[in-house]
Motif scaffolding. Sequence first.
Motif, PDB file in Angstrom:
ATOM      1  N   LEU A 256      -1.002  -4.065  -0.736  1.00 57.57           N
ATOM      2  CA  LEU A 256      -0.898  -2.604  -0.792  1.00 57.57           C
ATOM      3  C   LEU A 256      -1.860  -1.947   0.191  1.00 57.57           C
ATOM      4  O   LEU A 256      -1.525  -0.954   0.841  1.00 57.57           O
ATOM      5  N   SER A 257      -3.062  -2.499   0.299  1.00 54.96           N
ATOM      6  CA  SER A 257      -4.035  -1.957   1.248  1.00 54.96           C
ATOM      7  C   SER A 257      -3.524  -2.086   2.679  1.00 54.96           C
ATOM      8  O   SER A 257      -3.644  -1.151   3.489  1.00 54.96           O
TER       9      SER A 257
ATOM     10  N   VAL B 115       3.651   7.388  -7.020  1.00 55.24           N
ATOM     11  CA  VAL B 115       4.666   8.012  -6.172  1.00 55.24           C
ATOM     12  C   VAL B 115       5.344   6.938  -5.343  1.00 55.24           C
ATOM     13  O   VAL B 115       4.797   5.848  -5.141  1.00 55.24           O
ATOM     14  N   ALA B 116       6.531   7.233  -4.845  1.00 52.42           N
ATOM     15  CA  ALA B 116       7.254   6.287  -3.994  1.00 52.42           C
ATOM     16  C   ALA B 116       6.586   6.218  -2.626  1.00 52.42           C
ATOM     17  O   ALA B 116       5.913   7.168  -2.202  1.00 52.42           O
ATOM     18  N   PRO B 117       6.773   5.116  -1.896  1.00 56.17           N
ATOM     19  CA  PRO B 117       6.150   4.983  -0.562  1.00 56.17           C
ATOM     20  C   PRO B 117       6.503   6.123   0.387  1.00 56.17           C
ATOM     21  O   PRO B 117       5.628   6.626   1.097  1.00 56.17           O
ATOM     22  N   GLY B 118       7.777   6.546   0.383  1.00 56.06           N
ATOM     23  CA  GLY B 118       8.182   7.611   1.281  1.00 56.06           C
ATOM     24  C   GLY B 118       7.478   8.925   0.982  1.00 56.06           C
ATOM     25  O   GLY B 118       7.031   9.627   1.885  1.00 56.06           O
ATOM     26  N   GLU B 119       7.353   9.237  -0.284  1.00 60.92           N
ATOM     27  CA  GLU B 119       6.650  10.469  -0.677  1.00 60.92           C
ATOM     28  C   GLU B 119       5.182  10.410  -0.323  1.00 60.92           C
ATOM     29  O   GLU B 119       4.599  11.380   0.149  1.00 60.92           O
TER      30      GLU B 119
ATOM     31  N   PHE C 261       8.746  -3.802  -2.942  1.00 63.03           N
ATOM     32  CA  PHE C 261       7.617  -3.005  -2.443  1.00 63.03           C
ATOM     33  C   PHE C 261       7.624  -1.623  -3.098  1.00 63.03           C
ATOM     34  O   PHE C 261       6.576  -1.128  -3.539  1.00 63.03           O
ATOM     35  N   HIS C 262       8.785  -0.990  -3.162  1.00 67.51           N
ATOM     36  CA  HIS C 262       8.922   0.343  -3.770  1.00 67.51           C
ATOM     37  C   HIS C 262       8.457   0.320  -5.215  1.00 67.51           C
ATOM     38  O   HIS C 262       7.695   1.201  -5.665  1.00 67.51           O
ATOM     39  N   ARG C 263       8.874  -0.683  -5.961  1.00 70.40           N
ATOM     40  CA  ARG C 263       8.519  -0.771  -7.382  1.00 70.40           C
ATOM     41  C   ARG C 263       7.016  -0.978  -7.579  1.00 70.40           C
ATOM     42  O   ARG C 263       6.387  -0.298  -8.403  1.00 70.40           O
ATOM     43  N   VAL C 264       6.435  -1.904  -6.804  1.00 71.82           N
ATOM     44  CA  VAL C 264       5.004  -2.185  -6.932  1.00 71.82           C
ATOM     45  C   VAL C 264       4.175  -0.978  -6.486  1.00 71.82           C
ATOM     46  O   VAL C 264       3.189  -0.604  -7.132  1.00 71.82           O
ATOM     47  N   PHE C 265       4.572  -0.364  -5.380  1.00 72.03           N
ATOM     48  CA  PHE C 265       3.828   0.779  -4.844  1.00 72.03           C
ATOM     49  C   PHE C 265       3.841   1.952  -5.823  1.00 72.03           C
ATOM     50  O   PHE C 265       2.795   2.563  -6.091  1.00 72.03           O
TER      51      PHE C 265
ATOM     52  N   ALA D  23       7.193  -3.302   4.422  1.00 76.45           N
ATOM     53  CA  ALA D  23       7.314  -4.136   3.217  1.00 76.45           C
ATOM     54  C   ALA D  23       7.328  -5.607   3.593  1.00 76.45           C
ATOM     55  O   ALA D  23       6.654  -6.442   2.969  1.00 76.45           O
ATOM     56  N   TYR D  24       8.079  -5.932   4.639  1.00 76.96           N
ATOM     57  CA  TYR D  24       8.155  -7.328   5.078  1.00 76.96           C
ATOM     58  C   TYR D  24       6.835  -7.779   5.696  1.00 76.96           C
ATOM     59  O   TYR D  24       6.332  -8.866   5.391  1.00 76.96           O
ATOM     60  N   ASN D  25       6.276  -6.946   6.570  1.00 79.85           N
ATOM     61  CA  ASN D  25       5.027  -7.306   7.249  1.00 79.85           C
ATOM     62  C   ASN D  25       3.887  -7.580   6.273  1.00 79.85           C
ATOM     63  O   ASN D  25       2.995  -8.385   6.561  1.00 79.85           O
ATOM     64  N   CYS D  26       3.892  -6.901   5.144  1.00 78.86           N
ATOM     65  CA  CYS D  26       2.774  -6.985   4.198  1.00 78.86           C
ATOM     66  C   CYS D  26       3.035  -7.949   3.050  1.00 78.86           C
ATOM     67  O   CYS D  26       2.310  -7.939   2.038  1.00 78.86           O
ATOM     68  N   GLY D  27       4.063  -8.763   3.174  1.00 74.46           N
ATOM     69  CA  GLY D  27       4.271  -9.838   2.215  1.00 74.46           C
ATOM     70  C   GLY D  27       5.111  -9.520   1.002  1.00 74.46           C
ATOM     71  O   GLY D  27       5.232 -10.349   0.092  1.00 74.46           O
ATOM     72  N   PHE D  28       5.722  -8.330   0.972  1.00 74.00           N
ATOM     73  CA  PHE D  28       6.528  -7.965  -0.198  1.00 74.00           C
ATOM     74  C   PHE D  28       7.960  -8.481  -0.105  1.00 74.00           C
ATOM     75  O   PHE D  28       8.650  -8.585  -1.123  1.00 74.00           O
ATOM     76  N   GLY D  29       8.407  -8.780   1.105  1.00 73.49           N
ATOM     77  CA  GLY D  29       9.789  -9.220   1.266  1.00 73.49           C
ATOM     78  C   GLY D  29      10.724  -8.031   1.210  1.00 73.49           C
ATOM     79  O   GLY D  29      10.744  -7.196   2.101  1.00 73.49           O
ATOM     80  N   ALA D  30      11.484  -7.911   0.126  1.00 71.57           N
ATOM     81  CA  ALA D  30      12.466  -6.843  -0.014  1.00 71.57           C
ATOM     82  C   ALA D  30      11.788  -5.491  -0.236  1.00 71.57           C
ATOM     83  O   ALA D  30      10.775  -5.388  -0.933  1.00 71.57           O
ATOM     84  N   TYR D  31      12.380  -4.436   0.337  1.00 73.85           N
ATOM     85  CA  TYR D  31      11.817  -3.093   0.170  1.00 73.85           C
ATOM     86  C   TYR D  31      11.852  -2.656  -1.298  1.00 73.85           C
ATOM     87  O   TYR D  31      10.944  -1.963  -1.766  1.00 73.85           O
ATOM     88  N   SER D  32      12.886  -3.052  -2.017  1.00 74.11           N
ATOM     89  CA  SER D  32      13.001  -2.645  -3.423  1.00 74.11           C
ATOM     90  C   SER D  32      11.791  -3.117  -4.238  1.00 74.11           C
ATOM     91  O   SER D  32      11.280  -2.379  -5.102  1.00 74.11           O
TER      92      SER D  32
END
Length: 259
Positions: A210-211, A249-253, A239-243, A228-237
Amino acid sequence: MDMHIEFCGYSFHTEGFYSSFKTGMGGYLFRLQTEGTCEVVVRGEHILIEKGDLLLVKPEDEYEILIAEGQNSGDYHLLFSGTWMDDWWNQSPKPTTVRVDLDDEFLSLWRFIISEFRRPDMEKNDALTNHLLRALCLSLERTITERSPGFKRPYVVTRMMRYIEEHAIEQTFTIDHVATCANLSVSRSVHLFKDYVGKTMIAYAQQVRLSAAIDQMTYTNQTLETIAYNCGFGAYSYFHRVFKKHYGVAPGEYRRKDS
């Protein structure tokens, strides 16, 4: 210039070798054993130096080194002096030897110092060399502290933390790799980590990811899917859930508010 290097480099001995400095070397000697073993005498104490041992000798110490005939021995060595070094040495007790991890971070720093030392005089950067030497000493100070008997956690746990910090964003990262770096079983490493860090290895890895994601969201224009991929989360979905769970808030927000 605050600090001055007398010599530094790498040596690999395949034949017998002996050297003696009865009145000291006139500077601070750091010697890191990377291959094989050797024997040293410091202030009359005979010490067997093995792979991963870093020797620290102050300027006035009597010093001898012996590499037996037919014995292989490889080492990085550095002799230097300066007022900053005097202050650093005297601010806390320094062991004669300390075991260090022969990882890329530590060895790369040492190699960088060697490369700077070998440059032609007209191309040397004294300020850079000083910063590199200080970084080496401060990195070593942290190792000494973390390996001291009274430190808040066993060094093997610190080693696992450092491994996670370095490798968490890699797609191939697994808990098995962390256990292997610590020479422990997966179950033992998992329990030991949770006991001393207060969170699971996965939670700690997510913190590192996350950092890294926040940095890329702030300082790059990469898409959230790429981050999401670069930071080891794989799928964006995922990353979105963990973030969103962590920041509310969602990553985009989050990115829009921060821009």
